[in-house]
Design a protein around this motif. Structure first.
Motif, PDB file in Angstrom:
ATOM      1  N   ARG A   6      15.064  49.521  32.548  1.00  0.00           N
ATOM      2  CA  ARG A   6      15.915  48.871  33.539  1.00  0.00           C
ATOM      3  C   ARG A   6      17.320  49.038  33.441  1.00  0.00           C
ATOM      4  N   GLN A   7      18.126  49.307  34.428  1.00  0.00           N
ATOM      5  CA  GLN A   7      19.632  49.572  34.112  1.00  0.00           C
ATOM      6  C   GLN A   7      20.188  48.105  33.479  1.00  0.00           C
ATOM      7  N   CYS A   8      21.107  48.230  32.972  1.00  0.00           N
ATOM      8  CA  CYS A   8      21.817  46.974  32.395  1.00  0.00           C
ATOM      9  C   CYS A   8      22.419  46.208  33.319  1.00  0.00           C
ATOM     10  N   VAL A   9      22.845  44.963  33.163  1.00  0.00           N
ATOM     11  CA  VAL A   9      23.435  44.134  34.181  1.00  0.00           C
ATOM     12  C   VAL A   9      24.673  43.693  33.263  1.00  0.00           C
ATOM     13  N   LEU A  10      25.923  43.723  33.704  1.00  0.00           N
ATOM     14  CA  LEU A  10      27.119  42.917  33.220  1.00  0.00           C
ATOM     15  C   LEU A  10      27.485  41.756  33.968  1.00  0.00           C
ATOM     16  N   PHE A  11      27.771  40.709  32.890  1.00  0.00           N
ATOM     17  CA  PHE A  11      28.222  39.551  33.310  1.00  0.00           C
ATOM     18  C   PHE A  11      29.518  39.359  32.861  1.00  0.00           C
ATOM     19  N   PHE A  12      30.430  39.597  33.878  1.00  0.00           N
ATOM     20  CA  PHE A  12      31.817  39.618  33.582  1.00  0.00           C
ATOM     21  C   PHE A  12      32.760  38.755  34.443  1.00  0.00           C
ATOM     22  N   CYS A  13      33.280  37.649  33.739  1.00  0.00           N
ATOM     23  CA  CYS A  13      33.955  36.736  34.882  1.00  0.00           C
ATOM     24  C   CYS A  13      35.537  36.968  34.762  1.00  0.00           C
ATOM     25  N   LEU A  14      36.247  37.433  35.574  1.00  0.00           N
ATOM     26  CA  LEU A  14      37.600  37.430  35.495  1.00  0.00           C
ATOM     27  C   LEU A  14      38.229  36.499  36.268  1.00  0.00           C
ATOM     28  N   LEU A  15      39.269  35.795  36.041  1.00  0.00           N
ATOM     29  CA  LEU A  15      40.212  35.083  36.588  1.00  0.00           C
ATOM     30  C   LEU A  15      40.756  35.828  37.786  1.00  0.00           C
ATOM     31  N   ASP A  16      41.058  35.165  38.826  1.00  0.00           N
ATOM     32  CA  ASP A  16      41.954  36.011  39.924  1.00  0.00           C
ATOM     33  C   ASP A  16      43.208  36.756  39.283  1.00  0.00           C
ATOM     34  N   ALA A  17      44.097  36.063  38.372  1.00  0.00           N
ATOM     35  CA  ALA A  17      45.088  36.724  38.092  1.00  0.00           C
ATOM     36  C   ALA A  17      44.801  38.038  37.224  1.00  0.00           C
ATOM     37  N   PHE A  18      43.834  38.102  36.519  1.00  0.00           N
ATOM     38  CA  PHE A  18      43.309  38.989  35.688  1.00  0.00           C
ATOM     39  C   PHE A  18      42.835  40.247  36.554  1.00  0.00           C
ATOM     40  N   SER A  19      42.182  39.800  37.498  1.00  0.00           N
ATOM     41  CA  SER A  19      41.624  40.852  38.332  1.00  0.00           C
ATOM     42  C   SER A  19      42.472  41.954  39.115  1.00  0.00           C
ATOM     43  N   VAL A  20      43.814  41.023  39.329  1.00  0.00           N
ATOM     44  CA  VAL A  20      44.737  41.912  39.864  1.00  0.00           C
ATOM     45  C   VAL A  20      45.283  42.976  39.030  1.00  0.00           C
ATOM     46  N   TYR A  21      45.591  42.434  37.782  1.00  0.00           N
ATOM     47  CA  TYR A  21      46.330  43.663  36.675  1.00  0.00           C
ATOM     48  C   TYR A  21      45.375  44.274  35.760  1.00  0.00           C
ATOM     49  N   ALA A  22      44.117  43.954  35.949  1.00  0.00           N
ATOM     50  CA  ALA A  22      43.217  44.792  34.679  1.00  0.00           C
ATOM     51  C   ALA A  22      42.027  45.035  35.443  1.00  0.00           C
ATOM     52  N   ASP A  23      41.102  45.903  34.997  1.00  0.00           N
ATOM     53  CA  ASP A  23      40.030  46.449  35.443  1.00  0.00           C
ATOM     54  C   ASP A  23      38.936  46.705  34.282  1.00  0.00           C
ATOM     55  N   MET A  24      37.747  46.229  34.298  1.00  0.00           N
ATOM     56  CA  MET A  24      36.742  46.702  33.147  1.00  0.00           C
ATOM     57  C   MET A  24      35.507  47.264  33.708  1.00  0.00           C
ATOM     58  N   ARG A  25      35.078  48.277  33.148  1.00  0.00           N
ATOM     59  CA  ARG A  25      34.043  49.019  33.441  1.00  0.00           C
ATOM     60  C   ARG A  25      33.180  49.105  32.220  1.00  0.00           C
ATOM     61  N   LEU A  26      31.818  48.789  32.386  1.00  0.00           N
ATOM     62  CA  LEU A  26      30.691  48.605  31.213  1.00  0.00           C
ATOM     63  C   LEU A  26      29.689  49.459  31.781  1.00  0.00           C
ATOM     64  N   ASP A  27      28.880  50.666  30.817  1.00  0.00           N
ATOM     65  CA  ASP A  27      28.098  51.450  31.056  1.00  0.00           C
ATOM     66  C   ASP A  27      27.144  51.099  29.609  1.00  0.00           C
ATOM     67  N   CYS A  28      25.681  50.451  30.012  1.00  0.00           N
ATOM     68  CA  CYS A  28      25.086  50.017  29.155  1.00  0.00           C
ATOM     69  C   CYS A  28      23.715  51.099  28.949  1.00  0.00           C
TER      70      CYS A  28
END
Length: 312
Positions: A6-28
């Motif tokens: 099964r494909q992996c699932v990412l649980f990643f919680c960003l605060l609103d301020a961070f979602s504006v300035y940063a992006d994270m991509r995860l490939d498991c």
């Protein structure tokens, strides 16, 4: 590592301020994880990001990339029901800002997987399985040096590494490096201190010598400015290497170089450059600690060279 269905699932919680300035991509993937952090804030240095105990695999001014094995970086594994869950934290610490975000990969539990009755924990300070390397490199550190002759004032690229085998990730440090005119250090040797005082690149005080940014915690690179020592003769660089816990830096276990108009700077996290304050005096542990055979097992002596420094 065993295949997962099964494909992996990412649980990643960003605060609103961070979602504006940063992006994270995860490939498991079944055998490894790739995490890419893209940052738009100019005061955030991506090289200070850590995935568990791992340093970024590659870094640019705006991006940090981690490509790591699930068995590395201190991932925690939880097996529950029909799922196998790997968890870790992406952390950032600097003098301006600190934050941490959870990283989670979820897989189907393999049908042929069963817990071991005894799951060995490997001691970071064990002697077995560590292989050290040190040598002269070419200008971009992509391979061995093609020449061992360096004009006075030119760059001498040096790299050391440790193969970790069964050990959890280790941080490689250079405790001491002495340039000498003999392949063995003897009382008659003429010597010049390049690195001393438990990891201080003292030559950087009077030259352009510097530690290069780390790509892997198990490697350390240093660009030395060819110094006026034993000109025209064979020179050997005698180094003491230390493989250590990445989270256990102190004023006796560090890598520091001098930055003009700034002062001493800690290679692995400039925000803690106060660990380098002793570089102009004497770096001693604040607490007395016994040195057991296990700790000594993480040390290694290496001789780099011969090399020859010539007049420009």
């Amino acid at each position: 590592m065993m295949a997962f269905s099964r494909q992996c699932v990412l649980f990643f919680c960003l605060l609103d301020a961070f979602s504006v300035y940063a992006d994270m991509r995860l490939d498991c993937r079944p055998d490894f994880v790739t995490l890419v952090w893209t940052e738009s804030r100019i005061h955030v240095d991506p090289s200070l990001l850590r995935l568990g105990s791992c340093f970024p695999t590659s870094v640019t001014a705006m991006e940090a990339v981690f490509s790591v094995d699930l068995n590395d970086c201190n991932f925690d594994r939880l097996v529950t029901g029909d799922q196998m869950i790997y968890t870790n934290d992406l952390t950032y610490i600097s003098s301006h800002e600190s934050f941490s975000h959870p990283v989670v990969c979820v897989y189907d539990r393999p049908k042929d997987w069963f817990p071991l009755i005894y799951d060995p924990v490997f001691n970071t300070h064990g002697e077995a399985g560590l292989v050290f390397h040190a040598g002269l490199m070419n200008d971009d550190f992509s391979g061995p040096a093609v020449s061992n002759t360096f004009p006075l004032g030119s760059s001498i690229p040096v790299m050391a590494s440790v193969e970790e085998a069964t050990h959890q990730p280790l941080l490689l440090l250079l405790e001491e490096c002495l340039a000498a005119d003999t392949p063995q250090l003897v009382p008659e040797s003429n010597v010049y201190t390049v690195i001393g005082n438990k990891g201080c690149l003292v030559d950087s005080r009077v030259s352009r010598s510097r530690f290069e940014p780390r790509i892997k915690s198990s490697e350390i690179k240093v660009s030395l400015q060819a110094f006026r020592f034993a000109l025209g003769k064979e020179v050997f660089i005698h180094c003491k290497l230390l493989a250590w816990d990445p989270m256990g830096l102190d004023n006796t276990k560090k890598a520091c170089h001098y930055v003009k108009d700034h002062g001493w700077e800690l290679l692995d996290n400039p925000a803690y450059s106060n660990l380098c304050d002793c570089c102009d005096s004497s770096c001693k542990s604040r607490k007395a600690r016994s040195i057991g055979s296990g700790e000594l097992g993480l040390r290694h002596k290496a001789v780099i060279g011969p090399l020859t420094i010539t007049e420009t």
